[in-house]
Motif scaffolding. Structure first.
Motif, mmCIF file in Angstrom:
data_model
loop_
_atom_site.group_PDB
_atom_site.id
_atom_site.type_symbol
_atom_site.label_atom_id
_atom_site.label_comp_id
_atom_site.label_asym_id
_atom_site.label_seq_id
_atom_site.Cartn_x
_atom_site.Cartn_y
_atom_site.Cartn_z
ATOM 1 N N ASN A 120 91.719 34.211 40.147
ATOM 2 C CA ASN A 120 92.632 35.216 39.596
ATOM 3 C C ASN A 120 93.541 34.611 38.532
ATOM 4 O OD1 ASN A 120 91.571 37.200 41.202
ATOM 5 N ND2 ASN A 120 93.165 37.048 42.775
ATOM 6 N N GLY A 121 93.644 35.321 37.437
ATOM 7 C CA GLY A 121 94.544 34.875 36.364
ATOM 8 C C GLY A 121 93.974 33.756 35.502
ATOM 9 N N LYS A 122 92.770 33.325 35.800
ATOM 10 C CA LYS A 122 92.205 32.219 35.008
ATOM 11 C C LYS A 122 90.812 32.570 34.494
ATOM 12 C CE LYS A 122 94.417 28.831 38.037
ATOM 13 N NZ LYS A 122 94.063 28.016 39.210
ATOM 14 N N THR A 123 90.625 33.820 34.152
ATOM 15 C CA THR A 123 89.298 34.230 33.688
ATOM 16 C C THR A 123 89.355 34.534 32.191
ATOM 17 O OG1 THR A 123 89.804 36.512 34.281
ATOM 18 C CG2 THR A 123 88.652 35.184 35.924
ATOM 19 N N PRO A 124 88.226 34.507 31.488
ATOM 20 C CA PRO A 124 86.898 34.163 31.980
ATOM 21 C C PRO A 124 86.784 32.674 32.337
ATOM 22 C CG PRO A 124 86.844 34.487 29.596
ATOM 23 C CD PRO A 124 88.226 34.848 30.057
ATOM 24 N N ALA A 125 86.198 32.426 33.484
ATOM 25 C CA ALA A 125 86.148 31.072 34.022
ATOM 26 C C ALA A 125 84.754 30.466 33.873
ATOM 27 C CB ALA A 125 86.507 31.123 35.507
ATOM 28 N N ALA A 126 84.730 29.145 33.809
ATOM 29 C CA ALA A 126 83.450 28.438 33.932
ATOM 30 C C ALA A 126 82.926 28.710 35.341
ATOM 31 C CB ALA A 126 83.655 26.950 33.718
ATOM 32 N N CYS A 127 81.628 28.787 35.498
ATOM 33 C CA CYS A 127 81.070 29.224 36.780
ATOM 34 C C CYS A 127 79.922 28.327 37.245
ATOM 35 C CB CYS A 127 80.572 30.667 36.618
ATOM 36 S SG CYS A 127 79.901 31.382 38.119
ATOM 37 N N PHE A 128 79.990 27.902 38.488
ATOM 38 C CA PHE A 128 78.856 27.221 39.118
ATOM 39 C C PHE A 128 77.977 28.286 39.763
ATOM 40 C CE2 PHE A 128 82.135 23.921 39.154
ATOM 41 C CZ PHE A 128 81.417 22.814 38.713
ATOM 42 N N VAL A 129 76.701 28.185 39.541
ATOM 43 C CA VAL A 129 75.784 29.126 40.192
ATOM 44 C C VAL A 129 74.655 28.345 40.855
ATOM 45 C CG1 VAL A 129 74.378 29.530 38.091
ATOM 46 C CG2 VAL A 129 74.385 31.237 39.903
ATOM 47 N N GLY A 130 74.196 28.850 41.986
ATOM 48 C CA GLY A 130 73.060 28.199 42.636
ATOM 49 C C GLY A 130 72.667 28.918 43.909
ATOM 50 N N PRO A 131 71.453 28.629 44.366
ATOM 51 C CA PRO A 131 70.988 29.243 45.609
ATOM 52 C C PRO A 131 71.541 28.497 46.822
ATOM 53 C CG PRO A 131 69.233 27.934 44.574
ATOM 54 C CD PRO A 131 70.460 27.746 43.736
ATOM 55 N N ASN A 132 71.646 29.186 47.944
ATOM 56 C CA ASN A 132 72.077 28.526 49.170
ATOM 57 C C ASN A 132 71.007 28.622 50.253
ATOM 58 O OD1 ASN A 132 72.702 30.856 51.093
ATOM 59 N ND2 ASN A 132 73.993 31.439 49.347
ATOM 60 N N PHE A 133 71.149 27.769 51.265
ATOM 61 C CA PHE A 133 70.190 27.674 52.371
ATOM 62 C C PHE A 133 70.510 28.625 53.524
ATOM 63 C CE2 PHE A 133 69.612 23.360 50.663
ATOM 64 C CZ PHE A 133 68.278 23.097 50.909
ATOM 65 N N GLN A 134 71.782 29.021 53.636
ATOM 66 C CA GLN A 134 72.230 29.597 54.909
ATOM 67 C C GLN A 134 72.276 31.108 54.932
ATOM 68 O OE1 GLN A 134 74.026 27.350 53.079
ATOM 69 N NE2 GLN A 134 73.853 25.473 54.280
ATOM 70 N N GLY A 135 72.394 31.723 53.757
ATOM 71 C CA GLY A 135 72.708 33.158 53.694
ATOM 72 C C GLY A 135 74.203 33.280 53.409
ATOM 73 N N ASN A 136 74.555 34.260 52.563
ATOM 74 C CA ASN A 136 75.950 34.387 52.109
ATOM 75 C C ASN A 136 76.948 34.538 53.255
ATOM 76 O OD1 ASN A 136 74.855 34.368 49.579
ATOM 77 N ND2 ASN A 136 75.126 36.558 49.185
ATOM 78 N N HIS A 137 76.533 35.244 54.307
ATOM 79 C CA HIS A 137 77.494 35.550 55.381
ATOM 80 C C HIS A 137 78.001 34.284 56.083
ATOM 81 C CE1 HIS A 137 73.779 34.977 57.540
ATOM 82 N NE2 HIS A 137 74.455 34.905 58.660
ATOM 83 N N ALA A 252 77.232 26.545 34.954
ATOM 84 C CA ALA A 252 76.601 25.313 35.454
ATOM 85 C C ALA A 252 75.736 25.668 36.657
ATOM 86 C CB ALA A 252 77.672 24.319 35.881
ATOM 87 N N VAL A 253 74.548 25.086 36.728
ATOM 88 C CA VAL A 253 73.707 25.337 37.901
ATOM 89 C C VAL A 253 73.805 24.138 38.835
ATOM 90 C CG1 VAL A 253 71.552 24.460 36.839
ATOM 91 C CG2 VAL A 253 71.418 26.076 38.722
ATOM 92 N N VAL A 254 73.883 24.417 40.130
ATOM 93 C CA VAL A 254 73.944 23.344 41.116
ATOM 94 C C VAL A 254 73.121 23.742 42.337
ATOM 95 C CG1 VAL A 254 76.120 24.201 42.130
ATOM 96 C CG2 VAL A 254 75.502 21.810 42.403
ATOM 97 N N GLY A 255 72.516 22.746 42.955
ATOM 98 C CA GLY A 255 71.757 23.015 44.177
ATOM 99 C C GLY A 255 71.510 21.709 44.897
ATOM 100 N N HIS A 256 71.297 21.817 46.211
ATOM 101 C CA HIS A 256 71.108 20.627 47.035
ATOM 102 C C HIS A 256 69.657 20.503 47.483
ATOM 103 C CE1 HIS A 256 71.861 18.458 51.095
ATOM 104 N NE2 HIS A 256 71.658 17.582 50.135
ATOM 105 N N SER A 257 69.111 19.294 47.323
ATOM 106 C CA SER A 257 67.821 18.960 47.915
ATOM 107 C C SER A 257 66.690 19.822 47.342
ATOM 108 C CB SER A 257 67.944 19.080 49.430
ATOM 109 O OG SER A 257 67.037 18.217 50.029
ATOM 110 N N ARG A 258 65.985 20.609 48.168
ATOM 111 C CA ARG A 258 64.921 21.443 47.579
ATOM 112 C C ARG A 258 65.543 22.418 46.578
ATOM 113 N NH1 ARG A 258 63.084 23.318 53.378
ATOM 114 N NH2 ARG A 258 63.864 21.214 53.661
ATOM 115 N N LEU A 259 66.789 22.775 46.847
ATOM 116 C CA LEU A 259 67.469 23.679 45.912
ATOM 117 C C LEU A 259 68.066 22.905 44.736
ATOM 118 C CD1 LEU A 259 69.044 26.135 48.521
ATOM 119 C CD2 LEU A 259 66.856 26.315 47.299
ATOM 120 N N GLY A 260 68.111 21.592 44.865
ATOM 121 C CA GLY A 260 68.455 20.730 43.727
ATOM 122 C C GLY A 260 67.259 20.613 42.784
ATOM 123 N N LYS A 261 66.064 20.566 43.370
ATOM 124 C CA LYS A 261 64.845 20.598 42.544
ATOM 125 C C LYS A 261 64.872 21.900 41.741
ATOM 126 C CE LYS A 261 62.374 18.872 46.710
ATOM 127 N NZ LYS A 261 62.748 17.500 46.828
#
Ligand code: GTR
Length: 420
Positions: A120-137, A252-261
């Motif tokens: 909040n108050g700092k947009t438009p912001a740089a953004c990290f995007v990537g898939p996760n292993f667990q599910g958003n919840h 920026a894209v980020v991911g861990h392990s198989r999601l790092g590939k």
């Protein structure tokens, strides 16, 4: 609750048809070293940025599709984002949390559920995007976050018989530490990888179903799972570039392990991504296929254990990777001139931390075609805990295979340098 529907056109471009004349494995020359990014398949040296961009870079993209990750699916003609809920006072008022359903292609295609936190108050912001292993919840405690109905990893909180449940809510808070990112002025956007393609072979579901596969197994150059996940990241980016609270030039894209590939492949195949962070991505990601250690995962091992991550053609290189007409340095090179940061852990030898540094160095010739401040990569691997923040950056810390808030500190330190 604000319900917002945003439709945005995406050019209906299919990647160029793959040349049918890429040679079969037994006709490929062997090379003990990683093939240079600036030498064409026929041996011609590339000496200019223009030739790199017009000839070699497209060739590498085709080679990676044909021999390793399978075809890049056609881009959907239309991508639609529907905000499912929005909390403008999330994280103690620091940020706005939203979940957005992203729809593309015909109705039977999978959807992405992008969980986005913006400062909040700092947009438009740089953004990290990537898939996760667990599910958003699992990643935030908010009860409105959707629970995926797709196949889930068994070792995830609340998962029984591969199905997620409300028990998992908010149980994995430190892998995607939203608040920490918000404090630093960054936005974070993530989606469950299994919503695009569940991580199991032999089942026609997700992108495999959407693409009309008749068999669950990986045919020679069929879109493989890592490619489907990377393609999913691109659909998330389709949405993010239309989001006024995100700076489209600083994703920026980020991911861990198989999601790092996945993160590395996604960065290589989409120039809208400004910075690429494959975290402990190892074999099939930032680790070389031409191994120099028996402690690291090999192509033979990975294609046996996870055949669906790659296309069928890749499996054949297991016994002899010297025949591969590229190595992972060439995938990094496709990202040039954008910054790439490889992050690792000392005890995670399976991901080949030292081999990754060699990959980084062997990607440099493509970067050197651009007029960049030198050096583009450090001379030698930095000591543990010290970030080498050159454009081709590297970091290794003590500890094991995991993605932690301390790792995020490093991602943000690197992003502070390259995205600000
Ligand atoms: C391992 C696999 C690695 C890495 C890891 C993970 O079993 O051998 O390549 O991807 O899984 O994704 O956690």
């Amino acid at each position: 609750m604000r319900l917002l529907l945003i439709s945005f056109g995406v050019l209906a471009v299919t990647t160029a048809a793959l040349p049918a004349d890429f040679p079969p494995l037994d006709k490929l020359p062997a090379s003990a070293d990683m093939p240079s990014p600036v030498v064409m398949l026929d041996g011609t040296k590339v000496t200019t940025k223009a030739d790199w961009e017009a000839k070699r870079r497209p060739q590498l993209k085709e080679l990676f599709q044909h021999y390793m990750y399978g075809k890049y699916p056609a881009k959907p003609e239309k991508v639609t984002g529907k905000v499912l809920f929005e909390d403008a006072k999330a994280f103690g008022g620091k940020g706005t949390l939203r979940e957005v359903e992203i729809t593309f292609g015909p109705p039977e295609w999978p959807k992405i559920y992008l969980l986005i936190a913006t400062p909040n108050g700092k947009t438009p912001a740089a953004c990290f995007v990537g898939p996760n292993f667990q599910g958003n919840h699992c990643l935030v405690a908010d009860e409105r976050v959707r629970i995926t109905p797709e196949w889930c990893y068994p070792n995830t909180p609340g998962v029984k018989a591969n199905k997620a449940s409300a028990e998992g809510r908010g149980k994995v808070l430190d892998v995607w530490p939203f608040e920490q990112a918000l404090d630093k002025g960054y936005a974070v956007a993530t989606f469950y990888s299994g919503d695009i393609q569940p991580d199991r072979p032999n089942v026609i579901e997700g992108m495999r179903k959407a693409l009309g596969f008749t068999e669950g197994k990986n045919n020679p150059d069929d879109t493989a799972t890592v490619m489907s996940w990377a393609w999913g990241v691109h659909r998330a980016v389709d949405y993010l570039v239309t989001d006024p609270s995100v700076d489209p030039k600083r994703i920026a894209v980020v991911g861990h392990s198989r999601l790092g590939k996945t993160a590395l492949l996604a960065g290589a195949f989409d120039d809208r991504i400004a910075l690429v962070i494959p975290h402990q991505s190892g074999c099939g990601g930032a680790g070389p296929s031409r191994l120099k250690t028996d402690k690291a995962e090999s192509v033979a091992r990975i294609t046996k254990a996870f055949p669906h991550w790659f296309c069928g053609n890749f499996t054949a290189f297991g016994p002899d990777t010297s025949k591969l007409p590229f190595d992972q340095n060439d995938l990094v090179a496709i990202c040039a001139p954008r910054p790439v940061l490889m992050t690792n852990a000392e005890e995670d030898l399976w991901a080949n931390p030292s081999g990754q540094f060699e990959v980084l160095k062997a990607a440099a010739p493509a970067y050197e075609l651009y007029e960049l401040a030198k050096p583009v990569v450090a001379d030698k691997m930095p000591e543990s805990g010290k970030l080498a923040s050159e454009r081709l950056g590297y970091f290794i810390r003590a500890g094991k295979h995991s993605m932690t808030p301390d790792d995020w500190k490093v991602y943000m330190e690197f992003a502070d340098k390259w995205l600000k």
